[in-house]
Motif scaffolding. Sequence first.
Motif, PDB file in Angstrom:
ATOM      1  N   ASP A  24      -1.297 -14.724   6.268  1.00 39.10           N
ATOM      2  CA  ASP A  24      -2.556 -14.566   5.638  1.00 39.10           C
ATOM      3  C   ASP A  24      -2.886 -13.432   4.828  1.00 39.10           C
ATOM      4  O   ASP A  24      -2.084 -12.435   5.088  1.00 39.10           O
ATOM      5  N   VAL A  25      -3.890 -13.358   3.998  1.00 33.79           N
ATOM      6  CA  VAL A  25      -4.437 -12.335   3.344  1.00 33.79           C
ATOM      7  C   VAL A  25      -5.906 -12.252   3.768  1.00 33.79           C
ATOM      8  O   VAL A  25      -6.625 -13.061   3.465  1.00 33.79           O
ATOM      9  N   ARG A  26      -6.443 -11.062   4.375  1.00 37.95           N
ATOM     10  CA  ARG A  26      -7.767 -10.995   4.745  1.00 37.95           C
ATOM     11  C   ARG A  26      -8.577 -10.381   3.815  1.00 37.95           C
ATOM     12  O   ARG A  26      -8.149  -9.866   2.888  1.00 37.95           O
ATOM     13  N   ASP A  27     -10.018 -10.708   3.923  1.00 43.36           N
ATOM     14  CA  ASP A  27     -10.910 -10.083   3.020  1.00 43.36           C
ATOM     15  C   ASP A  27     -10.829  -8.553   2.913  1.00 43.36           C
ATOM     16  O   ASP A  27     -10.642  -7.883   4.016  1.00 43.36           O
ATOM     17  N   GLY A  28     -10.923  -8.108   1.770  1.00 48.75           N
ATOM     18  CA  GLY A  28     -10.798  -6.594   1.391  1.00 48.75           C
ATOM     19  C   GLY A  28      -9.479  -5.904   1.668  1.00 48.75           C
ATOM     20  O   GLY A  28      -9.301  -4.973   1.998  1.00 48.75           O
ATOM     21  N   GLU A  29      -8.141  -6.658   1.460  1.00 52.95           N
ATOM     22  CA  GLU A  29      -6.999  -6.304   1.819  1.00 52.95           C
ATOM     23  C   GLU A  29      -6.178  -6.642   0.835  1.00 52.95           C
ATOM     24  O   GLU A  29      -5.998  -7.750  -0.021  1.00 52.95           O
ATOM     25  N   LEU A  30      -4.944  -5.562   0.758  1.00 48.06           N
ATOM     26  CA  LEU A  30      -3.954  -6.045  -0.497  1.00 48.06           C
ATOM     27  C   LEU A  30      -2.679  -5.945   0.523  1.00 48.06           C
ATOM     28  O   LEU A  30      -2.285  -5.243   1.117  1.00 48.06           O
ATOM     29  N   VAL A  31      -2.054  -7.165   0.264  1.00 48.06           N
ATOM     30  CA  VAL A  31      -0.866  -7.561   0.837  1.00 48.06           C
ATOM     31  C   VAL A  31       0.274  -7.479  -0.048  1.00 48.06           C
ATOM     32  O   VAL A  31       0.240  -8.026  -1.146  1.00 48.06           O
ATOM     33  N   GLY A  32       1.409  -6.910   0.382  1.00 48.22           N
ATOM     34  CA  GLY A  32       2.756  -6.844  -0.344  1.00 48.22           C
ATOM     35  C   GLY A  32       3.404  -7.976  -0.351  1.00 48.22           C
ATOM     36  O   GLY A  32       3.842  -8.091   0.903  1.00 48.22           O
ATOM     37  N   ASP A 194       7.943   2.193  -3.611  1.00 49.41           N
ATOM     38  CA  ASP A 194       7.045   3.387  -3.300  1.00 49.41           C
ATOM     39  C   ASP A 194       5.843   3.181  -3.509  1.00 49.41           C
ATOM     40  O   ASP A 194       4.858   3.496  -2.934  1.00 49.41           O
ATOM     41  N   THR A 195       5.421   2.393  -4.643  1.00 55.73           N
ATOM     42  CA  THR A 195       3.795   2.303  -4.876  1.00 55.73           C
ATOM     43  C   THR A 195       3.221   1.407  -4.091  1.00 55.73           C
ATOM     44  O   THR A 195       2.270   1.450  -3.412  1.00 55.73           O
ATOM     45  N   ALA A 196       4.070   0.362  -3.596  1.00 53.42           N
ATOM     46  CA  ALA A 196       3.547  -0.653  -2.730  1.00 53.42           C
ATOM     47  C   ALA A 196       3.489   0.057  -1.366  1.00 53.42           C
ATOM     48  O   ALA A 196       2.126  -0.219  -0.499  1.00 53.42           O
ATOM     49  N   GLU A 197       4.194   0.982  -1.050  1.00 52.86           N
ATOM     50  CA  GLU A 197       3.953   1.719   0.232  1.00 52.86           C
ATOM     51  C   GLU A 197       2.758   2.311   0.449  1.00 52.86           C
ATOM     52  O   GLU A 197       2.021   2.567   1.432  1.00 52.86           O
ATOM     53  N   ASP A 229      11.841   6.113   7.715  1.00 53.41           N
ATOM     54  CA  ASP A 229      10.519   6.092   7.591  1.00 53.41           C
ATOM     55  C   ASP A 229       9.630   5.962   6.432  1.00 53.41           C
ATOM     56  O   ASP A 229       8.630   6.132   6.151  1.00 53.41           O
ATOM     57  N   SER A 230      10.420   5.202   5.656  1.00 55.46           N
ATOM     58  CA  SER A 230       9.924   4.464   4.286  1.00 55.46           C
ATOM     59  C   SER A 230      10.077   2.949   4.222  1.00 55.46           C
ATOM     60  O   SER A 230      10.999   2.456   4.915  1.00 55.46           O
ATOM     61  N   LEU A 231       9.254   2.179   3.468  1.00 51.69           N
ATOM     62  CA  LEU A 231       9.325   0.890   3.165  1.00 51.69           C
ATOM     63  C   LEU A 231      10.577   0.465   2.787  1.00 51.69           C
ATOM     64  O   LEU A 231      11.151  -0.381   3.015  1.00 51.69           O
ATOM     65  N   ASN A 232      11.330   1.376   1.704  1.00 55.15           N
ATOM     66  CA  ASN A 232      12.260   1.108   0.834  1.00 55.15           C
ATOM     67  C   ASN A 232      13.524   1.314   1.967  1.00 55.15           C
ATOM     68  O   ASN A 232      14.184   0.261   1.850  1.00 55.15           O
ATOM     69  N   ASN A 233      13.440   2.069   2.925  1.00 44.76           N
ATOM     70  CA  ASN A 233      14.670   2.243   3.902  1.00 44.76           C
ATOM     71  C   ASN A 233      14.461   1.120   4.869  1.00 44.76           C
ATOM     72  O   ASN A 233      15.684   0.091   5.045  1.00 44.76           O
ATOM     73  N   ILE A 234      13.258   0.544   5.109  1.00 42.64           N
ATOM     74  CA  ILE A 234      13.065  -0.559   6.112  1.00 42.64           C
ATOM     75  C   ILE A 234      13.750  -1.914   5.387  1.00 42.64           C
ATOM     76  O   ILE A 234      14.608  -2.663   5.752  1.00 42.64           O
ATOM     77  N   TYR A 235      13.173  -2.058   4.256  1.00 46.25           N
ATOM     78  CA  TYR A 235      13.768  -3.128   3.378  1.00 46.25           C
ATOM     79  C   TYR A 235      14.843  -3.359   3.290  1.00 46.25           C
ATOM     80  O   TYR A 235      15.644  -4.472   3.282  1.00 46.25           O
ATOM     81  N   LEU A 236      15.625  -2.287   2.851  1.00 47.12           N
ATOM     82  CA  LEU A 236      17.028  -2.286   2.216  1.00 47.12           C
ATOM     83  C   LEU A 236      17.894  -2.549   3.904  1.00 47.12           C
ATOM     84  O   LEU A 236      18.813  -3.351   3.789  1.00 47.12           O
TER      85      LEU A 236
END
Length: 244
Positions: A24-32, A194-197, A229-236
Amino acid sequence: MSLQVKNVVGGYSQVPVLKDISFDVRDGELVGLIGLNGAGKSTTINHIIGLLTPFSGTIDINGYQIATNNQEYKKQIAYIPEIPVLYNELTLKEHIEMTIMAYQLDHEKAWQKAHSLLKTFRLDNKLDWFPVDFSKGMKQKVMIVCAFLTDAQMFVIDEPFLGLDPLAVNDLLDLINDRKKQGCSILMSTHVLDTAERFCDRFVLIDDGHIEIEGSLAELKAKFPDAGDSLNNIYLSLAKGELK
């Protein structure tokens, strides 16, 4: 209420690309929406905006479903595609007029908003130009202006940063934050992690048509403490199959 995707199976033929996905994507929320090429991001977006019909499952935006109320469902959405969709024979002014008519906006108020957006993206002196002849970045700005001109409550944005100059990226992020404050919801597909994070409230990681994991950055870090500790590391690490 905003966007609810429930148990959606879908694709382009009899072989499903999306395999029972829910998020889901809730009200007032930015989901990547994050994933490798071919993971199912574009297919997910095409189902949400109504270009594809799910084999099974439901997609609901603010209480509307496309199968039961097509017009109201689509009025909820503003879509910014990765590849701008422009009309050869229309000027920038005519693209804006078409958007106003399509969304049945108040003409005077819509043009007040349009002039402000055009000035922000430095297009205010190009109303009589044909956007089909613009650069990639300028074409993307036209799509952004037309989308944020509307009163949509759900924004679906596909790879918005490709081709935009740094100032335009900052302007777009400001617009997104303004609409979030107004209670709008945004689903954004991007590889610019990095921007998404820094700007997304939550993430949906899709792989091979499945939702691999979803949650805030803090929740992802807690689930995979050894990934960095970064989205990039978790994603990779997830993409390489190093995390379970």
